[in-house]
Design a protein around this motif. Structure first.
Motif, PDB file in Angstrom:
ATOM      1  N   GLU A  75     -10.139  -0.152   2.404  1.00 32.62           N
ATOM      2  CA  GLU A  75      -8.786   0.397   2.419  1.00 32.62           C
ATOM      3  C   GLU A  75      -7.606  -0.541   2.603  1.00 32.62           C
ATOM      4  OE1 GLU A  75      -7.765   4.346   3.835  1.00 32.62           O
ATOM      5  OE2 GLU A  75     -10.015   4.814   3.871  1.00 32.62           O
ATOM      6  N   THR A 117      11.702   1.443   5.982  1.00 33.84           N
ATOM      7  CA  THR A 117      11.660   0.407   4.741  1.00 33.84           C
ATOM      8  C   THR A 117      12.762  -0.691   5.506  1.00 33.84           C
ATOM      9  OG1 THR A 117      13.293   1.566   3.820  1.00 33.84           O
ATOM     10  CG2 THR A 117      11.042   1.825   3.032  1.00 33.84           C
ATOM     11  N   LEU A 119       3.226  -0.879   2.622  1.00 32.73           N
ATOM     12  CA  LEU A 119       2.606  -2.064   1.565  1.00 32.73           C
ATOM     13  C   LEU A 119       3.820  -2.253   0.631  1.00 32.73           C
ATOM     14  CD1 LEU A 119      -1.056  -1.144   0.826  1.00 32.73           C
ATOM     15  CD2 LEU A 119      -0.021  -2.693   2.650  1.00 32.73           C
ATOM     16  N   GLN A 120       4.634  -1.338   0.371  1.00 35.86           N
ATOM     17  CA  GLN A 120       5.405  -1.590  -0.808  1.00 35.86           C
ATOM     18  C   GLN A 120       6.896  -0.722  -0.402  1.00 35.86           C
ATOM     19  OE1 GLN A 120       4.335  -3.125  -3.808  1.00 35.86           O
ATOM     20  NE2 GLN A 120       6.182  -3.300  -4.524  1.00 35.86           N
ATOM     21  N   ARG A 128       4.732   8.241   4.838  1.00 37.89           N
ATOM     22  CA  ARG A 128       4.305   8.009   3.387  1.00 37.89           C
ATOM     23  C   ARG A 128       3.734   6.679   3.502  1.00 37.89           C
ATOM     24  NH1 ARG A 128       8.894   7.324  -0.790  1.00 37.89           N
ATOM     25  NH2 ARG A 128       7.271   6.194  -1.668  1.00 37.89           N
ATOM     26  N   LYS A 129       2.192   6.523   3.598  1.00 37.27           N
ATOM     27  CA  LYS A 129       1.632   5.391   3.820  1.00 37.27           C
ATOM     28  C   LYS A 129       1.655   4.034   2.852  1.00 37.27           C
ATOM     29  CE  LYS A 129      -2.289   7.702   6.149  1.00 37.27           C
ATOM     30  NZ  LYS A 129      -3.768   7.937   6.486  1.00 37.27           N
ATOM     31  N   ASP A 130       2.159   4.553   1.771  1.00 39.37           N
ATOM     32  CA  ASP A 130       2.432   3.576   0.749  1.00 39.37           C
ATOM     33  C   ASP A 130       3.584   2.493   1.080  1.00 39.37           C
ATOM     34  OD1 ASP A 130       3.891   6.108  -0.135  1.00 39.37           O
ATOM     35  OD2 ASP A 130       4.680   4.856  -1.457  1.00 39.37           O
ATOM     36  N   SER A 143       6.585  -6.525  -0.643  1.00 43.48           N
ATOM     37  CA  SER A 143       5.229  -6.021  -1.054  1.00 43.48           C
ATOM     38  C   SER A 143       4.243  -6.830  -0.608  1.00 43.48           C
ATOM     39  CB  SER A 143       5.269  -6.511  -2.693  1.00 43.48           C
ATOM     40  OG  SER A 143       4.024  -5.991  -3.373  1.00 43.48           O
ATOM     41  N   GLU A 199      12.178   7.502   6.516  1.00 47.83           N
ATOM     42  CA  GLU A 199      11.537   6.724   5.375  1.00 47.83           C
ATOM     43  C   GLU A 199      12.544   5.498   5.204  1.00 47.83           C
ATOM     44  OE1 GLU A 199      10.780   8.670   1.852  1.00 47.83           O
ATOM     45  OE2 GLU A 199       9.263   9.805   2.412  1.00 47.83           O
ATOM     46  N   GLY A 244      -4.217  -0.546   2.940  1.00 51.39           N
ATOM     47  CA  GLY A 244      -3.314  -0.189   3.891  1.00 51.39           C
ATOM     48  C   GLY A 244      -3.849   0.324   5.368  1.00 51.39           C
ATOM     49  N   SER A 296       0.790   4.625  11.164  1.00 54.97           N
ATOM     50  CA  SER A 296       1.172   4.362   9.800  1.00 54.97           C
ATOM     51  C   SER A 296       2.469   5.306   9.518  1.00 54.97           C
ATOM     52  CB  SER A 296      -0.069   4.714   8.813  1.00 54.97           C
ATOM     53  OG  SER A 296      -1.116   4.096   8.973  1.00 54.97           O
TER      54      SER A 296
END
Length: 335
Positions: free
Chosen positions: A271, A207, A244-245, A239-241, A250, A203, A273, A236
């Motif tokens: 979708e 990021t 995007l963020q 943690r797919k979110d 963002s 993760e 994402g 992907s």
């Protein structure tokens, strides 16, 4: 730019050096020609929507390109002639290019009866875009070809979305290439700094990969904010979110690798994402997944292709088409 502190002094120094080598910005060009106002009335009616065959819950082709070469050796390469022919086909079939950013923001200003198409380019290959010493797109590059086709077809907007890594277009140390693109209304998107496989990364690495490239784009083009991401390898993160963020970024949308047409951004199936794309391809291995096949399919009576009603403030569609997304419900017009 508060996110830079978490990358350490080395990364901050890198960005500072890039900022110090910039040249004078290229003068902005006039806005790309918007299609003339459609024949639809100021306030769309069910009768007018039916007359133009409006289906704004229909499918949108998001085409994926990588490189132009004289002799393709992979499904991710096309010849300049193939690429030109595909653009000419799109113009002849009344497609109007829009960017990924416009797609995810649901701002599709397309003439009545026309269809949006998104042209996306991954990896920042020099065959896609290079500037001559005079500051013009080099002949034979994808962007030069796109500009030439658009000049011959006024409704065909010369816009696209280019997804870049650390050293785009063979090296752009002063950001001149990225600035030219944004000043001429092209979208610059994030493809991670080192083309990181986000599926296998931790993760923290996910990021960092996204935020570092985001910072590099912002540094090269002051005032510009990337808003979409092309997932390297179409993978992907767990943690797919995080696509995007995350710390320092963002985004409104993330693109997959070749699959099929994307749902309309006003469809309940959309979708942000996980936006599917179509690999640009006409013949050869797995051509049934390529653009020629899908453009044939979309052009068929059962293709369910997005067709504009000409009024960007209304979302018109046949009642049989499906469910509208909550974000579009207030402006939906079923007929």
């Amino acid at each position: 730019m508060r996110c830079l502190s978490r990358f350490g002094a080395g990364f901050t120094t890198l960005l500072a050096l890039a900022a110090c080598s910039g040249q004078a910005p290229v003068a902005p060009a006039p806005a790309p020609p918007r299609p003339a106002p459609a024949t639809a009335p100021v306030r769309i009616t069910p009768a007018a929507a039916r007359q133009v065959g409006a289906d704004e819950l229909g499918r949108v082709p998001v085409l994926m390109y990588h490189r132009l070469v004289a002799q393709p050796k992979s499904v991710y390469e096309r010849t300049p002639a193939d690429f030109t022919a595909e653009l000419e086909r799109l113009a002849a079939e009344d497609y109007v290019p829009v960017t990924t950013a416009e797609l995810v923001s649901r701002k599709l200003d397309v003439p009545a009866g026309a269809h949006p198409v998104v042209l996306t380019f991954d990896d920042g290959d020099p065959s896609v875009f290079r500037l001559t010493p005079q500051g013009q797109p080099e002949a034979g590059t994808a962007i030069r070809i796109l500009l030439d086709v658009a000049a011959a077809h006024p409704r065909f907007r010369p816009v696209a979305s280019l997804y870049v890594n650390e050293h785009p277009f063979g090296g752009d140390p002063d950001g001149r290439a990225l600035r030219w693109l944004t000043e001429h209304h092209f979208e610059i998107g994030n493809h991670t700094r080192h083309h990181t496989n986000l599926r296998t990364a931790t993760e923290a690495a996910v990021t960092t990969a996204i935020a570092e490239e985001d910072a590099l784009i912002r540094q090269a083009v002051p005032g510009y904010r990337p808003t979409t991401l092309a997932l390297p390898y179409g993978s992907s993160p767990h943690r797919k979110d995080l696509a995007l963020q995350g710390p320092g970024y963002s985004y409104g949308g993330a693109l997959l690798v070749g699959a099929g047409p994307a749902p309309s951004p006003c469809s309940a199936k959309f979708e942000p994402g996980a936006i599917p794309r179509i690999r640009s391809q006409s013949t050869g291995k797995e051509a049934e997944y390529g653009s020629s096949h899908w453009l044939d399919e979309l052009d068929s009576p059962t293709g369910h292709r997005y067709t504009s009603d000409g009024d960007p403030s209304t979302v018109s569609y046949p009642r049989s088409e499906g469910s509208v997304a909550p974000e579009c419900a207030s402006v939906a017009l079923a007929y």
